[in-house]
Design an enzyme around this catalytic site. Structure first.
Site, short mmCIF file in Angstrom:
data_model
loop_
_atom_site.label_atom_id
_atom_site.label_comp_id
_atom_site.label_asym_id
_atom_site.label_seq_id
_atom_site.Cartn_x
_atom_site.Cartn_y
_atom_site.Cartn_z
N HIS A 82 0.85 -1.19 0.00
CA HIS A 82 0.00 0.00 0.00
C HIS A 82 0.89 1.24 0.00
O HIS A 82 1.99 1.22 0.52
CB HIS A 82 -0.87 -0.02 1.27
CG HIS A 82 -1.83 1.13 1.33
ND1 HIS A 82 -3.02 1.12 0.63
CD2 HIS A 82 -1.79 2.32 1.97
CE1 HIS A 82 -3.66 2.25 0.86
NE2 HIS A 82 -2.93 3.01 1.66
N ASP A 161 -15.72 2.79 5.59
CA ASP A 161 -14.62 3.68 5.20
C ASP A 161 -14.98 4.43 3.93
O ASP A 161 -14.68 5.63 3.80
CB ASP A 161 -13.32 2.90 4.98
CG ASP A 161 -12.20 3.83 4.55
OD1 ASP A 161 -11.82 4.70 5.37
OD2 ASP A 161 -11.74 3.73 3.40
N ARG A 168 -14.97 12.84 4.83
CA ARG A 168 -13.74 13.49 5.32
C ARG A 168 -13.14 14.37 4.23
O ARG A 168 -12.63 15.46 4.51
CB ARG A 168 -12.71 12.43 5.74
CG ARG A 168 -13.06 11.77 7.08
CD ARG A 168 -12.17 10.57 7.34
NE ARG A 168 -10.76 10.89 7.37
CZ ARG A 168 -9.78 10.03 7.08
NH1 ARG A 168 -10.07 8.79 6.73
NH2 ARG A 168 -8.53 10.40 7.13
N SER A 183 -8.52 3.97 8.64
CA SER A 183 -9.02 3.87 7.27
C SER A 183 -8.16 2.89 6.46
O SER A 183 -8.66 1.98 5.82
CB SER A 183 -9.00 5.27 6.65
OG SER A 183 -9.10 5.22 5.26
N LYS A 187 -9.07 -1.54 5.62
CA LYS A 187 -9.10 -2.09 4.26
C LYS A 187 -8.03 -3.18 4.08
O LYS A 187 -8.25 -4.18 3.42
CB LYS A 187 -8.89 -0.97 3.23
CG LYS A 187 -10.12 -0.07 3.11
CD LYS A 187 -9.88 1.10 2.18
CE LYS A 187 -8.97 2.13 2.80
NZ LYS A 187 -8.97 3.45 2.24
N1 URA Z 1 -5.60 6.68 2.40
C1 URA Z 1 -6.66 6.03 2.93
O1 URA Z 1 -7.02 4.94 2.49
N2 URA Z 1 -7.29 6.60 3.97
C2 URA Z 1 -6.92 7.77 4.50
O2 URA Z 1 -7.54 8.21 5.45
C3 URA Z 1 -5.84 8.45 3.93
C4 URA Z 1 -5.18 7.87 2.87
#
Ligand code: URA
Length: 424
Positions: A82, A161, A168, A183, A187
Site C-alpha cells: 500500500h 470507510d 472526510r 481507514s 481495508k
Molecule cells: N488513504 C486512505 O485509504 N485513507 C486515509 O484516510 C488516507 C489515505
C-alpha cells in the site's frame, strides 16, 4: 445512547468506548445518524485525537462493516502493498511483477484514486482491455497460477470507510493520524494478506508533510497490525519531488515498463528495491543483500518484465494499445542554475488540470495526458533548456504554472534524501 452526547464527550477529549464508536459508525451507515453529526464527531477527533485503544476499536468496527476476504485457498504467504499516495508513484506496477517473478504471492485490492493522478487501478485501466473486476475465484486462481493479481476493491469491502472517507474529503477531516490509520488498516486487514508493506510518503506532494507524523502513523499501523496478527512493515519515503520522471496514467505505465526492463530512474528503482528486498528477506529468510541481488537480477534478465506481460495478458490487457497524447508542449527554463526544488504538489495539481486525476469518484480520467520531467532536484539547467514536456488533452491550461513548480538557484543544495526510515 445519543450521538450528541458522544460528540460532546470527544469534544471534551474523553475516551470513547467501543460501544459508542460502534453506535456512531453503524448509525451513520444505516442513515439514522446524519452527515453533519458524523462530520462534527470527525472534527472533534481531528482536534483531540484518539487513544490507541479507540483507534483499534474504530478499525475493528469499520472492518466488520462489510465483507472480510478469506484467501486461505492461496498457497503460501500472501503479500499486499500500500502507498499513502504521492505524485508519480508507480511503485506497485514494478514491485508486484518483480516480486511475483521470484515466487512471492501478490494479492492486491486497490481503490480508485482520488487526487492528482489516478491510483494503481486507473493506471492499469489505461491498458486497453485490462479487467480489474475479477471474481474472488478468478482472483485466487490467478494468484495461485502466476503469483500476482491486482483488482478493484469489491463493493462491500469496508463500506464504512468508503462513506466516511468521502465525507472526510469534503469536511477538512482527512488530516488525522488515527483516522488515516484506521481507514488504511481496516481495508488492508479485510483484504486478508499476511504481510503488508506500506510506503508512507512524506513531503510536499504527500498527505503527511513532516517526518514526525509519518513515524507516528507508521507506529500506529504496526500496532493495529499486531492486534490482527499481521506483519506490517512501513517504509517512509520522500515525496517532496515526484517519483521518477513521468506523471499521468499511461505515462507512468510506460516508465514502469522501462524500470521492469532494468532501465528505470534511480529514485524509483531505489524505492522498489528497498520495499521488495524487505519482503523477500522476510518470506525467504535470506539476507537483505541476497534479496537485493535476486531482485536486481530479475530486473536485468527480463524475468520481471516477462511476469508483467503475463499478468497484463491474464487480466485481458493489450499492452500494445498503451497510448500517450501526441499533443506535446515543451516547457523551457527561463534561467540557468541548479534545480533545488520541484514542487510535487503543484506538479500534481497541474497533472490534474490536464485531466490525469479526478476531483470526485464520478469524474472521468484522460489516461493519455500528463507530464514528463527532463530534470530532477540537484540537476543543473541552462537557460532555454527543457524542464519538462506537457502531454495535453482537451483541457486548456495556463502553461506558466509549469515554471512555478521549479526553484532554480545559483547554489546547489544537492539531491533529496529518498529513504527516510524503515519501521517494522
Ligand atoms: N488513504 C486512505 O485509504 N485513507 C486515509 O484516510 C488516507 C489515505
Amino acid at each position: 445512547m445519543n450521538i450528541v452526547d458522544i460528540i460532546d464527550k470527544k469534544r471534551l477529549n474523553k475516551e470513547l468506548s467501543k460501544d459508542e464508536i460502534e453506535y456512531s459508525i453503524n448509525g451513520y451507515l444505516d442513515g439514522s445518524i446524519k452527515d453533519y453529526q458524523i462530520s462534527s464527531l470527525l472534527m472533534a477527533i481531528v482536534l483531540n485525537g484518539m487513544t490507541d485503544e479507540e483507534t483499534i476499536n474504530l478499525t475493528d468496527v469499520m472492518l466488520k462493516s462489510g465483507d472480510i476476504l478469506s484467501l486461505k485457498e492461496i498457497n503460501g504467504i500472501i503479500v499486499d502493498k500500500h502507498s499513502t499516495g504521492g505524485v508519480g508513484d508507480k511503485v506497485t506496477l514494478v514491485l508486484g511483477p518483480l516480486l511475483a517473478s521470484l515466487g512471492i504471492k501478490i494479492a492486491k485490492m486497490s481503490g480508485k484514486g482520488l487526487g492528482h493522478t489516478g491510483g494503481t487501478i486507473d493506471k492499469l485501466e489505461s491498458i486497453k482491455g485490462f479487467n480489474t473486476n475479477l471474481s474472488k475465484e478468478q482472483f485466487i486462481k490467478q494468484v495461485n497460477d502466476i503469483n500476482i493479481a491486482i483488482i478493484s476493491q469489491s463493493g462491500n469491502l469496508v463500506p464504512a470507510d468508503k462513506k466516511i472517507y468521502a465525507l472526510r474529503d469534503v469536511t477538512g477531516t482527512v488530516s488525522s493520524i488515527p483516522l488515516i490509520a484506521s481507514s488504511i488498516m481496516s481495508k488492508k486487514i479485510a483484504s486478508a494478506a499476511d504481510i503488508i508493506i506500506i510506503d508512507v510518503k512524506v513531503g510536499s506532494g504527500a498527505l503527511l508533510k513532516d517526518l514526525k507524523s509519518a513515524k507516528e502513523l507508521s507506529n500506529l499501523m504496526i500496532k493495529i497490525g499486531k492486534h490482527y496478527n499481521k506483519t506490517i512493515i512501513c517504509i517512509i519515503t520522500n515525496m517532496d519531488e515526484p517519483l521518477g520522471y513521468n506523471i499521468g496514467n499511461s505515462l507512468e505505465v510506460e516508465e514502469a515498463i522501462e524500470t521492469l526492463k532494468g532501465k528505470g530512474p534511480k529514485d524509483l528503482v531505489d524505492v522498489v528495491l528497498t520495499l521488495s528486498s524487505i519482503v523477500l528477506e522476510k518470506v525467504e529468510r535470506i539476507s537483505i543483500e541476497e534479496a537485493k541481488e535476486k531482485l536486481e537480477n530479475n530486473l536485468e534478465n527480463g524475468k520481471a518484465y516477462q511476469k508483467f506481460l503475463e499478468f497484463v495478458d491474464m487480466q485481458g490487457g493489450d499492452i500494445n494499445s498503451l497510448k500517450v497524447s501526441n499533443k506535446i508542449v515543451s516547457v523551457k527554463s527561463n534561467k540557468s542554475g541548479y534545480i533545488n526544488k520541484i514542487d510535487a504538489l503543484k506538479l500534481g495539481e497541474l497533472a490534474k488540470l490536464l485531466g490525469a486525476g479526478r476531483q470526485t469518484l464520478d469524474d472521468k480520467i484522460d489516461y493519455e495526458v500528463g507530464i514528463v520531467l527532463n530534470k530532477k532536484v540537484g540537476d543543473y539547467v541552462e537557460k532555454d533548456e527543457e524542464l519538462l514536456k506537457l502531454y495535453l488533452g482537451d483541457k486548456d491550461i495556463d502553461m506558466s504554472l509549469a515554471l512555478e513548480c521549479f526553484e532554480i538557484e545559483k547554489i546547489n543544495k544537492g539531491k533529496n534524501e529518498l529513504i527516510l526510515d524503515i519501521i517494522k
